[in-house]
Design a protein around this motif. Structure first.
Motif, PDB file in Angstrom:
ATOM      1  N   ALA A 163       0.839  -1.200   0.000  1.00  0.00           N
ATOM      2  CA  ALA A 163       0.000   0.000   0.000  1.00  0.00           C
ATOM      3  C   ALA A 163       0.876   1.254   0.000  1.00  0.00           C
ATOM      4  N   ASN A 164       0.271   2.342  -0.377  1.00  0.00           N
ATOM      5  CA  ASN A 164       0.844   3.705  -0.390  1.00  0.00           C
ATOM      6  C   ASN A 164       1.646   4.004  -1.664  1.00  0.00           C
ATOM      7  N   LEU A 165       2.689   3.204  -1.937  1.00  0.00           N
ATOM      8  CA  LEU A 165       3.550   3.441  -3.101  1.00  0.00           C
ATOM      9  C   LEU A 165       4.071   4.884  -3.106  1.00  0.00           C
ATOM     10  N   PHE A 215      -0.460   7.729  -0.307  1.00  0.00           N
ATOM     11  CA  PHE A 215      -0.718   7.291   1.074  1.00  0.00           C
ATOM     12  C   PHE A 215      -2.206   7.005   1.303  1.00  0.00           C
ATOM     13  N   ASP A 216      -2.492   5.799   1.776  1.00  0.00           N
ATOM     14  CA  ASP A 216      -3.858   5.339   2.085  1.00  0.00           C
ATOM     15  C   ASP A 216      -4.755   5.247   0.845  1.00  0.00           C
ATOM     16  N   VAL A 217      -4.189   5.379  -0.341  1.00  0.00           N
ATOM     17  CA  VAL A 217      -4.988   5.401  -1.583  1.00  0.00           C
ATOM     18  C   VAL A 217      -4.518   4.323  -2.570  1.00  0.00           C
ATOM     19  N   ALA A 228      -8.887  -0.009   2.891  1.00  0.00           N
ATOM     20  CA  ALA A 228      -9.106  -0.948   1.781  1.00  0.00           C
ATOM     21  C   ALA A 228      -7.910  -0.946   0.842  1.00  0.00           C
ATOM     22  N   ASP A 229      -6.815  -0.233   1.237  1.00  0.00           N
ATOM     23  CA  ASP A 229      -5.702  -0.099   0.284  1.00  0.00           C
ATOM     24  C   ASP A 229      -4.887  -1.377   0.128  1.00  0.00           C
ATOM     25  N   ASN A 230      -5.065  -2.352   1.032  1.00  0.00           N
ATOM     26  CA  ASN A 230      -4.458  -3.667   0.826  1.00  0.00           C
ATOM     27  C   ASN A 230      -5.482  -4.693   0.334  1.00  0.00           C
ATOM     28  N   ALA A 286       3.789   4.085  13.123  1.00  0.00           N
ATOM     29  CA  ALA A 286       4.069   4.580  11.774  1.00  0.00           C
ATOM     30  C   ALA A 286       3.032   5.621  11.342  1.00  0.00           C
ATOM     31  N   ARG A 287       1.848   5.583  11.914  1.00  0.00           N
ATOM     32  CA  ARG A 287       0.825   6.587  11.573  1.00  0.00           C
ATOM     33  C   ARG A 287       0.998   7.843  12.422  1.00  0.00           C
ATOM     34  N   GLN A 288       1.549   7.630  13.634  1.00  0.00           N
ATOM     35  CA  GLN A 288       1.706   8.792  14.517  1.00  0.00           C
ATOM     36  C   GLN A 288       2.776   9.768  14.039  1.00  0.00           C
TER      37      GLN A 288
HETATM   38  N1  HSE Z   1      -1.882   2.766   4.350  1.00  0.00           N
HETATM   39  C1  HSE Z   1      -1.650   2.291   5.672  1.00  0.00           C
HETATM   40  C2  HSE Z   1      -0.475   3.004   6.271  1.00  0.00           C
HETATM   41  C3  HSE Z   1      -1.241   0.850   5.793  1.00  0.00           C
HETATM   42  O1  HSE Z   1       0.500   3.241   5.568  1.00  0.00           O
HETATM   43  O2  HSE Z   1      -0.516   3.306   7.468  1.00  0.00           O
HETATM   44  C4  HSE Z   1      -1.972  -0.095   5.004  1.00  0.00           C
HETATM   45  O3  HSE Z   1      -3.347  -0.086   5.182  1.00  0.00           O
END
Ligand code: HSE
Length: 293
Positions: A11-13, A17-19, A129-131, A171-173
């Protein structure tokens, strides 16, 4: 009894991000389901000791609950949990496709993406849903709040998985809440470039669009050795490099003739940083497939 293979995904590429997401040719989870009075989960394979067997805590179990299709679910993990390669999504996707088939639910693949995303939501707290989209539909996918767009592509890839773990929560924080106008403009340009590259199946254009100064940059310090691995892959001929999902896997896009060299360079760079790793030399692949029924 129905058996489905669902692929790892990235995901992300970088710029998406998140898409954005894509299906990998390998590794994959294989999930076998059979009708039962109540849902049970058994997990074997790579990292299966970290896979919850309580159906309410397992993405495949939640999918069975969502579909109203109780089943004995056996998951053979090929995708290591907490790898950044869509491990829980692969199980959710395979379970959704298998249960739909087993119970003749008649849902479309796109409807199954929504169901599998609920599985992800119940377990991770957020409905990504990105994965699951690439794990079910295959190819390259663009997920928005209410839609999924899919492009078949077969760009060569190396997914390098270190023996480390990154918490998705951490990783999101670290991601900044806002970006500057200049960064926004650059990211839109990169994301559009990447999408055009996928439509043309052109590794050079995809690699250019994989750039990202906001999310990947803020996460790089969470992946031991990331900067060196990225440099090594680019020096060996990769056209672009990004952290796969929330990490710790690192994804490189390249032409097929340099794929082996890129994989070797990434492994050497991880080793130099004292990190054991393995590399999957693969390409964008197909989505979940029924292998037996
Ligand atoms: N897109 C999410 C992230 C992970 O990078 O936090 C996969 O769902």
């Amino acid at each position: 009894m129905v058996t489905v293979r669902a692929p790892a995904s990235s995901a992300n590429l970088g710029s998406g991000f998140d898409v954005f997401g894509l299906a990998l040719g390998r590794p994959a989870d294989v999930v076998r389901v059979e009708r039962a009075e109540r849902t049970t989960i058994e997990a074997t394979g790579v990292g299966s000791r970290y896979v919850p067997e309580d159906p309410t805590e397992n993405t495949a179990g939640v999918v069975a609950e969502e579909l109203g299709t109780p089943a004995r679910i056996r998951i053979d993990k090929g995708v290591r949990p907490s790898s950044g390669l869509g491990s829980s999504a692969a199980s959710a996707a395979a379970a959704a496709v298998a249960l739909n088939e087993c119970y003749d639910c008649g849902l479309t693949d796109r409807e199954l993406v929504r169901v599998a995303a609920e599985g992800e939501a119940a377990v991770s707290g957020e409905a990504h849903a990105d994965n699951v989209a690439p794990a079910i539909l295959g190819g390259f996918t663009v997920v928005t709040d209410d839609d999924v767009t899919q492009i078949d592509a077969s760009v060569p890839l190396v997914a390098c998985l270190p023996e480390t773990v990154v918490s998705t929560r951490d990783a999101r924080q670290v991601i900044p809440d806002s970006v500057s106008r200049a960064d926004h403009v650059r990211t839109v340009g990169d994301a559009a470039t990447l999408t055009a590259g996928m439509a043309r199946d052109d590794p050079a254009v995809v690699g250019r669009g994989l750039r990202d100064g906001a999310v990947t940059e803020s996460r790089a310090s969470l992946v031991d050795g990331y900067d060196a691995v990225r440099e090594a892959a680019l020096d060996a001929g990769a056209t672009g490099v990004a952290i796969s999902g929330a990490g710790p896997s690192v994804l490189a896009v390249c032409r097929e003739d340099v794929r082996r060299a890129v994989a070797g360079a990434m492994l050497d760079a991880f080793a130099e940083a004292d990190v054991d790793a393995r590399a999957y030399q693969t390409a964008i692949g197909k989505g979940a497939t029924v292998v037996e029924r």
